[in-house]
Design a protein around this motif. Structure first.
Motif, PDB file in Angstrom:
ATOM      1  N   ARG A 141       0.830  -1.207   0.000  1.00  0.00           N
ATOM      2  CA  ARG A 141       0.000   0.000   0.000  1.00  0.00           C
ATOM      3  C   ARG A 141       0.867   1.262   0.000  1.00  0.00           C
ATOM      4  O   ARG A 141       0.539   2.242  -0.695  1.00  0.00           O
ATOM      5  CB  ARG A 141      -0.923  -0.019   1.230  1.00  0.00           C
ATOM      6  N   ALA A 142       1.941   1.244   0.777  1.00  0.00           N
ATOM      7  CA  ALA A 142       2.844   2.406   0.792  1.00  0.00           C
ATOM      8  C   ALA A 142       3.472   2.623  -0.583  1.00  0.00           C
ATOM      9  O   ALA A 142       3.595   3.768  -1.049  1.00  0.00           O
ATOM     10  CB  ALA A 142       3.925   2.209   1.856  1.00  0.00           C
ATOM     11  N   ASN A 143       3.852   1.538  -1.253  1.00  0.00           N
ATOM     12  CA  ASN A 143       4.432   1.660  -2.601  1.00  0.00           C
ATOM     13  C   ASN A 143       3.402   2.202  -3.587  1.00  0.00           C
ATOM     14  O   ASN A 143       3.728   3.023  -4.457  1.00  0.00           O
ATOM     15  CB  ASN A 143       4.957   0.304  -3.070  1.00  0.00           C
ATOM     16  N   GLU A 144       2.159   1.756  -3.464  1.00  0.00           N
ATOM     17  CA  GLU A 144       1.101   2.252  -4.345  1.00  0.00           C
ATOM     18  C   GLU A 144       0.928   3.760  -4.208  1.00  0.00           C
ATOM     19  O   GLU A 144       0.676   4.470  -5.182  1.00  0.00           O
ATOM     20  CB  GLU A 144      -0.225   1.559  -4.019  1.00  0.00           C
ATOM     21  N   ARG A 145       1.057   4.232  -2.961  1.00  0.00           N
ATOM     22  CA  ARG A 145       0.861   5.662  -2.712  1.00  0.00           C
ATOM     23  C   ARG A 145       2.146   6.470  -2.817  1.00  0.00           C
ATOM     24  O   ARG A 145       2.111   7.699  -2.735  1.00  0.00           O
ATOM     25  CB  ARG A 145       0.224   5.852  -1.328  1.00  0.00           C
ATOM     26  N   GLY A 146       3.269   5.778  -2.972  1.00  0.00           N
ATOM     27  CA  GLY A 146       4.532   6.473  -3.134  1.00  0.00           C
ATOM     28  C   GLY A 146       5.001   7.194  -1.891  1.00  0.00           C
ATOM     29  O   GLY A 146       5.594   8.282  -1.973  1.00  0.00           O
ATOM     30  N   ILE A 147       4.719   6.608  -0.723  1.00  0.00           N
ATOM     31  CA  ILE A 147       5.134   7.227   0.548  1.00  0.00           C
ATOM     32  C   ILE A 147       5.887   6.197   1.375  1.00  0.00           C
ATOM     33  O   ILE A 147       5.763   4.987   1.167  1.00  0.00           O
ATOM     34  CB  ILE A 147       3.919   7.742   1.351  1.00  0.00           C
ATOM     35  N   PRO A 148       6.703   6.643   2.358  1.00  0.00           N
ATOM     36  CA  PRO A 148       7.381   5.693   3.242  1.00  0.00           C
ATOM     37  C   PRO A 148       6.364   4.864   4.029  1.00  0.00           C
ATOM     38  O   PRO A 148       5.281   5.368   4.375  1.00  0.00           O
ATOM     39  CB  PRO A 148       8.201   6.594   4.176  1.00  0.00           C
TER      40      PRO A 148
END
Length: 461
Positions: free
Chosen positions: A77-84
């Motif tokens: 999910r973090a990768n999908e949103r591009g956040i740590p």
């Protein structure tokens, strides 16, 4: 005497904590990558009631509810949103606390996070390897050797022979046996990782709970709770890990709450019947959701539909209407109500029966309210005391009764009060048509008027 249905022995047992006067309880909490759904709400409310009731019975309770803040779903999910991943988990930890607070769920004694317990996780894995219960693979993964633990399956009732049927090693796995499960996963590119004796990587989900629970509560503790879906493999694996590492019995009483169903179908995103707490709170007050959860015994399935939530609203409206206008009173003896309430709760936390006792108490309050206000006030205090053990009936009656679903016309409290005063003035002037028109306008907007000896009160329908 309090009895608890122990899923380890499949029977009700008299509750006797390991240490007199103290209770140690661990409940599997959320994996924080999304908003809380109704299943999460049920776990939180069920074990909040257990926590409250144990405290009300004089126990000093250490209640630990963990937070899983690193796993595949969080990373994806973090990768999908591009956040740590840490930014994602912090966002949803805050959201979880907001939802839990709204539902009247008390904060546990502690909420350990997996990422803050890497030392304990690594130490437990090392002990399992030393004791022959785990092995490091050539690729940097570490696996638990299920066949090294002869009593594997004692919680779920599954046998190794049955599990072996149809089991296979997935491509890329370095495990020796298809039943073995990961304790440590070697690092993949662009994933969070920690140093370990076996190379950089991150823990498997199961080992996190074993490390956090034993770190907080010791090698053995009283109660372990969670949803029924966690019985296997998660809780089964926790037992194997913890007892394999410590050599001590892990948990005395295992408690699992039942599944949530939506209109008699299992709740599932794939079926499109998946509700977050916030979606439900758009239509119902938080106490109504909590009450609805408690209308089913915690071990039974909970069927969500609007009719059941409407019934919860009607029940709380009846309770708060009985309390409305009562002065503060000394708690009545009410021994029969207290006895029946505690008998219900002592029978494996039977909240539906406990709620039935509260209904009887409300019936008595309504019977004597007009003729014996002092006695009614005393019974009202008792109603609040017993309701408090369930996390209910702690609001101001006026706030609850006027805090229902907002009207389509957007009528504010001040506007409603002004319209009621205009109706009173019209009736005083014998302008019955105008009085009826105002009443009907309010009724159409979902406002229910109640005329009594002390004047007109209102509530949102």
């Amino acid at each position: 005497m309090l009895t608890i249905y122990n899923d380890l022995t499949n029977r009700k047992e008299t509750f006797q904590p390991l240490q007199a006067g103290k209770v140690s309880m661990y409940v599997c909490g959320m994996t924080v990558y999304d908003l809380c759904h109704l299943g999460h709400a049920r776990v939180m409310v069920v074990f909040d009631v257990v926590y409250r009731y144990l405290q009300a019975n004089g126990y000093d309770v250490s209640y630990i509810r963990n937070i899983t803040d690193v796993d595949d779903k969080i990373i994806n999910r973090a990768n999908e949103r591009g956040i740590p991943f840490t930014e994602l988990t912090e966002e949803f930890i805050q959201a979880m606390h907001q939802d839990a607070d709204a539902l009247g769920v008390l904060r546990p004694t502690d909420e350990p996070k997996a990422t803050q317990h890497m030392d304990q996780i690594l130490a437990m894995i090392s002990r399992l390897i030393e004791k022959g219960h785990a092995y490091a693979a050539d690729n940097g993964d570490v696996y638990y050797d299920v066949r090294s633990f002869p009593s594997y399956g004692k919680l779920s009732g599954k046998s190794i022979e049955d599990l072996q049927a149809g089991a296979r090693v997935e491509p890329g796995d370095a495990k020796r046996d298809p039943l073995d499960f990961a304790l440590w996963k070697s690092a993949k590119p662009e994933e969070p990782a920690w140093d370990s004796p076996w190379g950089r990587g991150r823990p498997g989900w199961h080992i996190e709970c074993s490390a956090m629970s034993t770190n907080a509560l010791g090698n053995s503790f009283d109660i372990h709770g969670g949803g029924a879906d966690l019985t296997f493999p998660h809780h089964e694996n926790e037992i194997a890990q913890s007892e394999g590492a410590t050599g001590h019995p892990f948990v005395k009483y295992w408690m699992h709450n039942g599944f949530v169903r939506i209109n008699d179908e299992k709740m599932s995103k794939s079926l499109g019947n998946f509700f977050t707490v916030r979606e439900i709170l758009d239509r119902y007050q938080a106490e109504e959701v909590r009450y609805f959860i408690l209308t089913s015994h915690y071990r039974s399935p909970l069927n969500y539909d609007t009719e059941h939530l409407d019934n919860a609203r009607g029940a709380l409206t009846r309770f708060y209407t009985a309390l409305r206008g009562l002065p503060e009173g000394q708690s009545a003896d009410g021994e029969s109500y207290k006895t029946r309430f505690h008998e219900a709760m002592d029978d494996d936390f039977n909240t539906p029966e406990a709620l039935a006792v509260l209904f009887d108490l409300v019936r008595e309050i309504n019977r004597i309210k007009e003729t014996n206000v002092e006695e009614a006030a005393s019974l009202g205090t008792l109603l609040r005391e017993l309701g408090g053990m369930l996390g209910l009936l702690q609001s101001d009656p006026e706030s609850y009764l006027k805090g229902g679903a907002s009207t389509d016309d957007g009528l504010s409290d001040d506007k409603i009060d002004a319209m009621i005063q205009a109706r009173i003035d019209a009736r005083a002037a014998k302008e019955w048509g105008e009085a009826d028109r105002i009443r009907d306008e309010l009724q159409d907007a979902g406002i229910i008027l109640e005329d009594g000896a002390e004047g007109t009160t209102w509530r949102r329908g």
